[in-house]
Design a protein around this motif. Structure first.
Motif, PDB file in Angstrom:
ATOM      1  N   UNK A  52      47.200 -12.638  -9.333  1.00 17.99           N
ATOM      2  CA  UNK A  52      45.781 -12.864  -9.052  1.00 17.99           C
ATOM      3  C   UNK A  52      44.999 -11.554  -9.083  1.00 17.99           C
ATOM      4  N   UNK A  53      45.589 -10.495  -8.547  1.00 22.06           N
ATOM      5  CA  UNK A  53      44.906  -9.199  -8.561  1.00 22.06           C
ATOM      6  C   UNK A  53      44.655  -8.719  -9.986  1.00 22.06           C
ATOM      7  N   UNK A  54      45.567  -9.025 -10.906  1.00 24.57           N
ATOM      8  CA  UNK A  54      45.390  -8.600 -12.299  1.00 24.57           C
ATOM      9  C   UNK A  54      44.327  -9.406 -13.021  1.00 24.57           C
ATOM     10  N   UNK A  55      44.035 -10.632 -12.552  1.00 25.52           N
ATOM     11  CA  UNK A  55      43.039 -11.465 -13.219  1.00 25.52           C
ATOM     12  C   UNK A  55      41.608 -11.142 -12.793  1.00 25.52           C
ATOM     13  N   UNK A  56      41.435 -10.602 -11.581  1.00 27.08           N
ATOM     14  CA  UNK A  56      40.107 -10.466 -10.998  1.00 27.08           C
ATOM     15  C   UNK A  56      39.573  -9.050 -11.173  1.00 27.08           C
ATOM     16  N   UNK A  57      38.292  -8.912 -11.507  1.00 30.64           N
ATOM     17  CA  UNK A  57      37.737  -7.566 -11.685  1.00 30.64           C
ATOM     18  C   UNK A  57      37.753  -6.745 -10.405  1.00 30.64           C
ATOM     19  N   UNK A  58      37.655  -7.411  -9.255  1.00 30.23           N
ATOM     20  CA  UNK A  58      37.699  -6.699  -7.977  1.00 30.23           C
ATOM     21  C   UNK A  58      39.040  -6.884  -7.286  1.00 30.23           C
ATOM     22  N   UNK A  59      40.051  -7.337  -8.037  1.00 24.11           N
ATOM     23  CA  UNK A  59      41.355  -7.571  -7.450  1.00 24.11           C
ATOM     24  C   UNK A  59      42.111  -6.278  -7.210  1.00 24.11           C
ATOM     25  N   UNK A  60      42.602  -6.103  -6.014  1.00 21.79           N
ATOM     26  CA  UNK A  60      43.386  -4.931  -5.651  1.00 21.79           C
ATOM     27  C   UNK A  60      44.652  -5.444  -4.976  1.00 21.79           C
ATOM     28  N   UNK A  61      45.780  -5.293  -5.626  1.00 19.39           N
ATOM     29  CA  UNK A  61      47.017  -5.886  -5.131  1.00 19.39           C
ATOM     30  C   UNK A  61      47.375  -5.395  -3.735  1.00 19.39           C
ATOM     31  N   UNK A  62      47.252  -4.098  -3.496  1.00 21.96           N
ATOM     32  CA  UNK A  62      47.623  -3.546  -2.193  1.00 21.96           C
ATOM     33  C   UNK A  62      46.731  -4.112  -1.092  1.00 21.96           C
ATOM     34  N   UNK A  63      45.423  -4.198  -1.359  1.00 16.69           N
ATOM     35  CA  UNK A  63      44.494  -4.721  -0.363  1.00 16.69           C
ATOM     36  C   UNK A  63      44.772  -6.193  -0.053  1.00 16.69           C
ATOM     37  N   UNK A  64      45.040  -6.988  -1.098  1.00 18.43           N
ATOM     38  CA  UNK A  64      45.308  -8.409  -0.880  1.00 18.43           C
ATOM     39  C   UNK A  64      46.634  -8.603  -0.150  1.00 18.43           C
ATOM     40  N   UNK A  65      47.652  -7.784  -0.481  1.00 15.91           N
ATOM     41  CA  UNK A  65      48.929  -7.869   0.226  1.00 15.91           C
ATOM     42  C   UNK A  65      48.736  -7.588   1.712  1.00 15.91           C
ATOM     43  N   UNK A  66      47.945  -6.544   2.013  1.00 21.61           N
ATOM     44  CA  UNK A  66      47.713  -6.195   3.411  1.00 21.61           C
ATOM     45  C   UNK A  66      46.938  -7.298   4.121  1.00 21.61           C
ATOM     46  N   UNK A  67      45.958  -7.885   3.458  1.00 20.86           N
ATOM     47  CA  UNK A  67      45.124  -8.937   4.053  1.00 20.86           C
ATOM     48  C   UNK A  67      45.951 -10.168   4.411  1.00 20.86           C
ATOM     49  N   UNK A  68      46.885 -10.526   3.540  1.00 24.12           N
ATOM     50  CA  UNK A  68      47.657 -11.742   3.763  1.00 24.12           C
ATOM     51  C   UNK A  68      48.876 -11.477   4.643  1.00 24.12           C
ATOM     52  N   UNK A  69      49.588 -10.409   4.402  1.00 24.35           N
ATOM     53  CA  UNK A  69      50.895 -10.226   5.044  1.00 24.35           C
ATOM     54  C   UNK A  69      50.892  -9.340   6.280  1.00 24.35           C
ATOM     55  N   UNK A  70      49.999  -8.352   6.365  1.00 24.95           N
ATOM     56  CA  UNK A  70      50.030  -7.437   7.503  1.00 24.95           C
ATOM     57  C   UNK A  70      48.864  -7.603   8.470  1.00 24.95           C
ATOM     58  N   UNK A  71      47.739  -8.020   7.988  1.00 25.45           N
ATOM     59  CA  UNK A  71      46.559  -8.107   8.842  1.00 25.45           C
ATOM     60  C   UNK A  71      46.761  -9.130   9.954  1.00 25.45           C
TER      61      UNK A  71
END
Length: 426
Positions: A52-71
């Motif tokens: 998903x991060x690779x498809x989106x212009x504002x996608x950032x894999x590290x940020x999304x991982x942190x939002x879902x798994x660590x936050x």
């Protein structure tokens, strides 16, 4: 959806996220929620965070991982707000209890264990989640989820620590998880018109009794071997022998037959051909009969006897009565399906049939949630990560359902965000 279609809805999605994720205190986290929801709606074979991060212009894999798994943002107020929006919109005929399984390898992903996997039709390594859905013949949506924790996980302190399972979470049977969800929703002021479930749940007399205790109407499928006395069967007490000792307790003197035996004894002339909805090509019709019966068994009798004892009242041995609905298709040699229901005795059989058959609708939910929105594509291993992911998938499903049903619906005031106190997040 492709990227162009997602962009067309981006303004509406932004308003949806601002409302549903209002309990998430940090603006950057709400932005990640918006990004994640757009990624879930995009066409793609695998809805992993990396993809998903690779498809989106504002996608950032590290940020999304942190939002879902660590936050540490709390998914519960988000789930409540989704319910507040969706229940008035769908105006459900019933709430449906069901469960869904996700095949998963390894032993360090939260709640994964060898168990029956409906997705594969056999016992396999998988996760199982119990869900409650609001449903009509034309729309449905999930309201709550509970991840089933197998027994081997309950005392496994090592795996619990690694996957961050809260200390208060332990093994609970699936029917108890369903009741937990109904109680949570009741605490939010939300009650079902009727609860519907398949035979894996309906056969359990403890669940039926618990629903009745909560004054919740149900229409539950049961196995053919569930036993029940005919409605007019009478308990009898044998004569007392001698002048000492207790008076014999009244009870049913004949063993309770199975619902299959009761149905077979009705005869084909008792069955009526009924239509319950319009299918893709033709009307969906079959033959049904409905009779009043008295479900039997220790799990049914014990709470009735205990209630009489608590009230210091004499119990005459009569068990509560309910509906037995039976389906006997025209081309079948014998009845095929059975349901028990505590709906009022004057409920028309056509209404019983429609409720019994409304459960089909959530198969649409599961197809869209799994194949379209990536419910089973989560690659994280933790308890918080799973609950964040399933909440985000539910939010994406709710947004799409809103667009289908009421694309111009005005925003509603959020009770949950007004009353909740956000916790600090990382």
């Amino acid at each position: 959806m492709d990227a162009h279609e997602v962009n067309r809805f981006r303004a509406k999605l932004a308003l949806f996220v601002a409302d549903v994720f209002a309990s998430v205190p940090r603006k950057d986290q709400r932005a990640k929620g918006d990004c994640y929801l757009r990624g879930l709606k995009l066409d793609g074979r695998r809805k992993s965070i990396q993809a998903m991060a690779s498809w989106l212009p504002d996608g950032n894999e590290q940020n999304l991982q942190q939002f879902v798994n660590q936050s540490t943002w709390d998914p519960v107020p988000v789930q409540r707000r989704i319910c507040e929006r969706m229940l008035p919109l769908i105006d459900p005929t019933a709430w449906v209890i069901d469960d869904v399984s996700v095949p998963k390898d390894g032993r360090m992903s939260v709640a994964v264990a060898p168990q029956y996997c409906g997705a594969l039709g056999k016992r396999a390594n998988c996760q199982v989640a119990v869900s409650v859905h609001a449903a009509t013949d034309t729309a449905s949506c999930p309201l709550q989820w509970r991840l089933f924790l197998p027994k081997e996980w309950a005392a496994d302190t090592g795996r619990r620590a690694v996957t961050r399972i809260p200390p208060e979470v332990t093994h609970r049977e699936k029917w108890r998880l369903a009741l937990d969800m109904l109680d949570t929703l009741a605490g939010w002021g939300m009650r079902p018109p009727v609860v519907v479930a398949d035979a894996a749940y309906g056969t359990n007399a403890h669940l039926r009794s618990a629903l009745a205790d909560r004054e919740i109407h149900y229409m539950l499928a049961v196995r053919a071997d569930v036993t029940a006395h005919p409605f007019d069967a009478k308990p009898e007490a044998p004569d007392r022998k001698g002048r000492v000792g207790c008076w014999p307790q009244p009870r049913y003197r004949q063993p309770a037959p199975s619902v299959a035996a009761l149905a077979a004894g009705l005869g084909q002339e008792a069955f009526t051909s009924l239509t319950w909805r319009q299918g893709a090509r033709d009307e969906l019709r079959s033959r049904f009969a409905a009779v009043r019966v008295r479900p039997a068994g220790n799990a049914v009798e014990r709470p009735v006897r205990a209630a009489a004892s608590a009230e210091q009242a004499w119990w005459d041995g009569t068990l509560p009565d309910c509906w037995l609905l039976v389906e006997w298709p025209e081309d079948a040699e014998a009845p095929t399906d059975y349901w028990l229901s505590n709906l009022p005795a004057d409920t028309p059989i056509a209404d019983l049939v429609r409720l019994a058959k409304v459960r089909w609708r959530i198969e649409h939910d599961y197809r869209e949630l799994k194949h379209g929105l990536g419910l089973d594509h989560f690659e994280g291993r933790s308890w918080p990560g799973w609950h964040h992911h399933v909440t985000l998938v539910t939010a994406a499903h709710a947004f799409l359902t809103e667009q289908r049903l009421a694309p111009k619906a005005p925003e509603q005031h959020s009770l949950s965000t007004r009353s909740s106190t956000p916790s600090r997040t990382s």
